[in-house]
Design a protein around this motif. Sequence first.
Motif, mmCIF file in Angstrom:
data_model
loop_
_atom_site.group_PDB
_atom_site.id
_atom_site.type_symbol
_atom_site.label_atom_id
_atom_site.label_comp_id
_atom_site.label_asym_id
_atom_site.label_seq_id
_atom_site.Cartn_x
_atom_site.Cartn_y
_atom_site.Cartn_z
ATOM 1 N N TYR A 131 0.986 -1.184 0.008
ATOM 2 C CA TYR A 131 0.259 0.054 0.156
ATOM 3 C C TYR A 131 0.921 1.222 -0.171
ATOM 4 O O TYR A 131 0.785 2.032 -0.579
ATOM 5 C CB TYR A 131 -0.885 0.060 1.210
ATOM 6 N N LEU A 132 1.870 1.268 0.980
ATOM 7 C CA LEU A 132 3.043 2.327 0.814
ATOM 8 C C LEU A 132 3.606 2.607 -0.496
ATOM 9 O O LEU A 132 3.334 3.883 -0.982
ATOM 10 C CB LEU A 132 3.639 2.385 1.971
ATOM 11 N N GLU A 133 4.028 1.523 -0.961
ATOM 12 C CA GLU A 133 4.546 1.650 -2.256
ATOM 13 C C GLU A 133 3.855 2.292 -3.311
ATOM 14 O O GLU A 133 4.154 3.232 -4.391
ATOM 15 C CB GLU A 133 5.118 0.217 -2.863
ATOM 16 N N ARG A 134 2.298 1.755 -3.345
ATOM 17 C CA ARG A 134 1.396 2.233 -4.539
ATOM 18 C C ARG A 134 1.196 3.865 -4.146
ATOM 19 O O ARG A 134 0.894 4.516 -5.126
ATOM 20 C CB ARG A 134 0.077 1.641 -4.249
ATOM 21 N N VAL A 135 1.161 4.130 -2.950
ATOM 22 C CA VAL A 135 0.884 5.311 -2.692
ATOM 23 C C VAL A 135 1.962 6.402 -3.189
ATOM 24 O O VAL A 135 1.767 7.536 -3.855
ATOM 25 C CB VAL A 135 0.626 6.069 -1.355
ATOM 26 N N PHE A 136 3.119 6.127 -2.631
ATOM 27 C CA PHE A 136 4.319 6.559 -3.216
ATOM 28 C C PHE A 136 4.575 6.810 -5.041
ATOM 29 O O PHE A 136 4.771 7.601 -5.609
ATOM 30 C CB PHE A 136 5.592 6.125 -2.651
ATOM 31 N N LYS A 137 4.238 5.710 -5.351
ATOM 32 C CA LYS A 137 4.223 5.631 -6.826
ATOM 33 C C LYS A 137 3.446 6.674 -7.548
ATOM 34 O O LYS A 137 3.907 7.167 -8.646
ATOM 35 C CB LYS A 137 3.989 4.243 -7.333
ATOM 36 N N SER A 179 2.584 21.078 -3.547
ATOM 37 C CA SER A 179 1.485 20.299 -2.504
ATOM 38 C C SER A 179 2.070 18.903 -2.515
ATOM 39 O O SER A 179 1.716 18.135 -1.385
ATOM 40 C CB SER A 179 0.465 20.555 -3.416
ATOM 41 N N LYS A 180 2.518 18.354 -3.532
ATOM 42 C CA LYS A 180 2.863 16.734 -3.431
ATOM 43 C C LYS A 180 4.195 16.763 -2.576
ATOM 44 O O LYS A 180 4.104 15.481 -2.003
ATOM 45 C CB LYS A 180 3.270 16.500 -4.873
ATOM 46 N N ARG A 185 5.830 14.260 2.736
ATOM 47 C CA ARG A 185 6.338 14.715 4.276
ATOM 48 C C ARG A 185 5.213 14.327 5.220
ATOM 49 O O ARG A 185 5.290 13.614 6.292
ATOM 50 C CB ARG A 185 6.646 16.026 4.497
ATOM 51 N N ARG A 186 3.861 14.538 5.078
ATOM 52 C CA ARG A 186 2.641 14.376 5.951
ATOM 53 C C ARG A 186 2.697 12.683 6.055
ATOM 54 O O ARG A 186 2.535 12.317 7.148
ATOM 55 C CB ARG A 186 1.380 14.921 5.437
ATOM 56 N N PHE A 187 2.769 12.204 4.590
ATOM 57 C CA PHE A 187 2.458 10.542 4.643
ATOM 58 C C PHE A 187 3.725 10.015 5.539
ATOM 59 O O PHE A 187 3.490 9.030 6.444
ATOM 60 C CB PHE A 187 2.276 10.171 3.349
ATOM 61 N N ASN A 188 5.081 10.491 5.250
ATOM 62 C CA ASN A 188 6.076 10.026 5.961
ATOM 63 C C ASN A 188 5.981 10.227 7.422
ATOM 64 O O ASN A 188 6.264 9.250 8.372
ATOM 65 C CB ASN A 188 7.374 10.619 5.551
ATOM 66 N N ALA A 189 5.745 11.322 7.854
ATOM 67 C CA ALA A 189 5.433 11.669 9.338
ATOM 68 C C ALA A 189 4.416 10.695 10.011
ATOM 69 O O ALA A 189 4.449 10.216 11.094
ATOM 70 C CB ALA A 189 4.967 13.144 9.434
#
Length: 216
Positions: A131-137, A179-180, A185-189
């Motif tokens: 899931y994390l990989e798909r979001v980042f991609k 924005s991206k 950064r928010r997702f990583n946090a």
Amino acid sequence: MNKVMKVKMMLILVGICLTIHMPKGYSQSTEIAQLLLNVAKWEALQENLKTLKKGYEVLTKGYKAVKDISEGNFNLHDAFLGNLWQVSPTVKNYKKVSEIIQTEIRIIKEYKSGFQQCLKSGQFSANELDYLERVFKRVTDESVENLDELLMIITARQMRMNDEDRLNAIDAISVDMESKLSFVRRFNASNQTLLFQRIKQHSDLELQKRLEGFPE
């Protein structure tokens, strides 16, 4: 002496000859009058032809003038549109162009750093990592599309836009890229917070197990 005068003189001489040699009883005055009338008609015809010729010349000149103006306007219009294909130094040297590229580099760098931290922690399941990989991609794919658009905007013969439109388009890309980056950064946090929580829970559980293993 012009042609008209020559014809008049010729007809007058013909009239004189007819008067001298014409037999009695013949209407000489009528014949001479008819000849003079024909001269007048011929003169009128000549004048009409001259008028028509002048009218044609005026019409031709007018058409040519309109044609030249029309072609001139087209050439100006074509030149203007041709210039829209070009990219001015103002656009190429716009500071936000380099800022957008730097933002893309930060997006990739921070995405990889955050994902590797989650991957190496051992605190996330395979489904969670997927899931994390798909979001980042998705985020990086969209940011790359922004770079493609930026490249077209600052490259000649790619897009027909004036300087103002190009600068506005670059501004819009800059806002979207920022924005991206904020999202990454928010997702990583958020993932880091979850990671610390799980590490703490795991540590608390291990401590509890050790405490429970001690004899009373």
